[in-house]
Design a protein around this motif. Structure first.
Motif, PDB file in Angstrom:
ATOM      1  N   SER A  33      -1.803   3.638  -4.093  1.00 14.08           N
ATOM      2  CA  SER A  33      -2.924   4.305  -3.412  1.00 14.08           C
ATOM      3  C   SER A  33      -4.265   3.640  -3.719  1.00 14.08           C
ATOM      4  N   LEU A  76      -4.828   0.541  -3.113  1.00 12.30           N
ATOM      5  CA  LEU A  76      -5.081  -0.498  -2.095  1.00 12.30           C
ATOM      6  C   LEU A  76      -5.850   0.110  -0.920  1.00 12.30           C
ATOM      7  N   ARG A 128       0.818  -1.215   0.000  1.00 10.02           N
ATOM      8  CA  ARG A 128       0.000   0.000   0.000  1.00 10.02           C
ATOM      9  C   ARG A 128       0.855   1.270   0.000  1.00 10.02           C
TER      10      ARG A 128
END
Ligand code: CTP
Length: 400
Positions: free
Chosen positions: A314, A316, A310
């Motif tokens: 972005s 995720l 992550r």
């Protein structure tokens, strides 16, 4: 708390409405029961009054000063008709209003849910089919009758579903849509790590808690994708279902479906180890006494991998929730290990369960503590797995 009108029409299945009334009251809702006249042949008003705590009448001319036939429908958040007979469906489809229940059905702007129950011939009669189609077109939610034993010796479609089943099907009307439109990816169940074509290493997770989370998230208005790894219970309706078997398959499914989600809940019990190799043929006994030694290798930590990925992606989920199964030992309590795991995994929320031979795995109830990485005070969640799930989902709504 919602204000619910529970309409009851006159069929043998009227007795099941009593059990539904109990479930609604136990969940804290205000219920006004409106039976049709002939319901008294099956269940008396006294039963409904005692269990609802409210006066009960079928008659439009009772309590005329409060204009009951309009007021009850106007004030309701939800109107249920359980059971709905063929006669009631016909009256509702035509717009007749010759008693308190049919009057209420015309006066209400609230969602209406009807659960038909009758003999198969009546259910399948073209008149009933047309009435049901009309009601559906007008937005009435019709709960499909179950197939099974009817009042006489016959069986077939037309049976009223069990009260618990109806209660589950109306949850989306009873819960506040705290996650409306949010996308949630949930993993549930336990992975199986194949040894050969017939054997695997598995774990005792039944998937009940993960399924309850999917149900609670759906009922709170979320768009739910459930990745199921060997569930012992049915997946809830109204969610997108994906299947995975081993930890590696689960990892692939999670990374495929996680982008674009608002929340990831890693509830599946993922095997930490898998056999180093999978035999293509069944492992046979070679001689009388020896047994194979199976070499294991580490599986990826999917939760930790998504948290790490992550940092550069972005897409995720911004909110990642882990579950921890802990037993506690001489060196630390269940919560000590939970806090350490929350820090190690790097997710925002960790739900910690105490596990043991009879606790949590496969059980109907759960006792959990919700820990927050931002230092917010821990929240306890106890009761049925669905109650625990609803507590977790409400916490997500605060954190999102
Ligand atoms: N988990 C994961 N991948 C793994 C193992 C666990 O994604 N290979 C996730 C689980 O879905 C859960 C959380 O990590 O959300 C914690 O699982 P748990 O089995 O309690 O922890 P482990 O990391 O396996 O630690 P240990 O068994 O050493 O206590």
């Amino acid at each position: 708390m919602k204000r619910i009108v529970l309409g009851v029409s006159a069929g043998i299945a009227a007795y099941k409405s009593v059990l539904l009334l109990r479930l609604l009251r136990e969940a804290g809702h205000h219920v006004d029961v409106i039976p049709t006249d002939n319901v008294a042949q099956f269940v008396g008003n006294a039963t409904f009054e005692a269990l609802s705590g409210n006066p009960v009448t079928s008659n439009v001319f009772d309590a005329v000063d409060t204009v009951n036939h309009v007021r009850l429908g106007q004030e309701a958040d939800l109107v249920l008709v359980v059971p709905a007979t063929a006669d009631l469906l016909a009256k509702a489809a035509t717009g007749l209003a010759d008693d308190l229940l049919t009057g209420t059905l015309l006066a209400t702007q609230a969602p209406v849910v009807m659960a038909p129950a009758m003999h198969t011939e009546m259910w399948q009669h073209p008149a009933t089919t047309a009435n049901v189609a009309t009601l559906r077109e007008r937005g009435v939610h019709i709960i499909e009758p179950a197939v099974g034993r009817l009042t006489g010796k016959d069986s077939g479609p037309g049976r009223l579903p069990e009260p618990e089943e109806i209660f589950e099907q109306i949850q989306s009307y009873l819960n506040d849509p705290v996650l409306k439109g949010k996308k949630i990816l949930i993993t549930a169940g336990g992975t199986r790590e194949p040894l050969d074509p017939v054997r695997f290493l598995g774990n005792r997770s039944s998937g009940r808690q993960g399924v309850a989370l999917a149900q609670a998230a759906r009922d709170a208005g979320a768009i739910v994708t459930l990745i199921a790894t060997h569930l012992e219970v049915a997946a809830p309706h109204g969610v997108t279902l994906i299947h995975a078997s081993s930890a590696l398959e689960l990892r692939e499914a999670v990374f495929t479906h996680a982008p674009g989600q608002d929340v990831l809940i890693m509830n599946a019990a993922v095997a930490d180890f898998r056999p180093a190799s999978i035999e293509t043929a069944k492992i046979k006994k070679r001689d009388e006494h020896s047994a194979p030694i199976i070499e294991l290798v580490r599986n990826p930590d999917i939760l930790a991998e998504v948290v790490a990925a992550r940092a550069n992606d972005s897409q995720l989920p911004a909110l990642i929730v882990g579950f921890a199964a802990e037993t506690g030992d001489a060196e630390g309590s269940v919560l000590d290990y939970g806090r350490a795991k929350l820090a190690k995994k790097g997710c925002e929320i960790l739900v910690v369960n105490e596990v043991g031979a009879t606790k949590t795995f496969g059980a109907e109830t759960n006792d959990a503590t919700i820990l927050f990485a931002d230092g917010s005070e821990a929240v306890t969640a106890a009761g049925s797995k669905l109650q625990v799930a609803r507590t977790v989902i409400n916490q997500l709504a605060n954190a999102i």
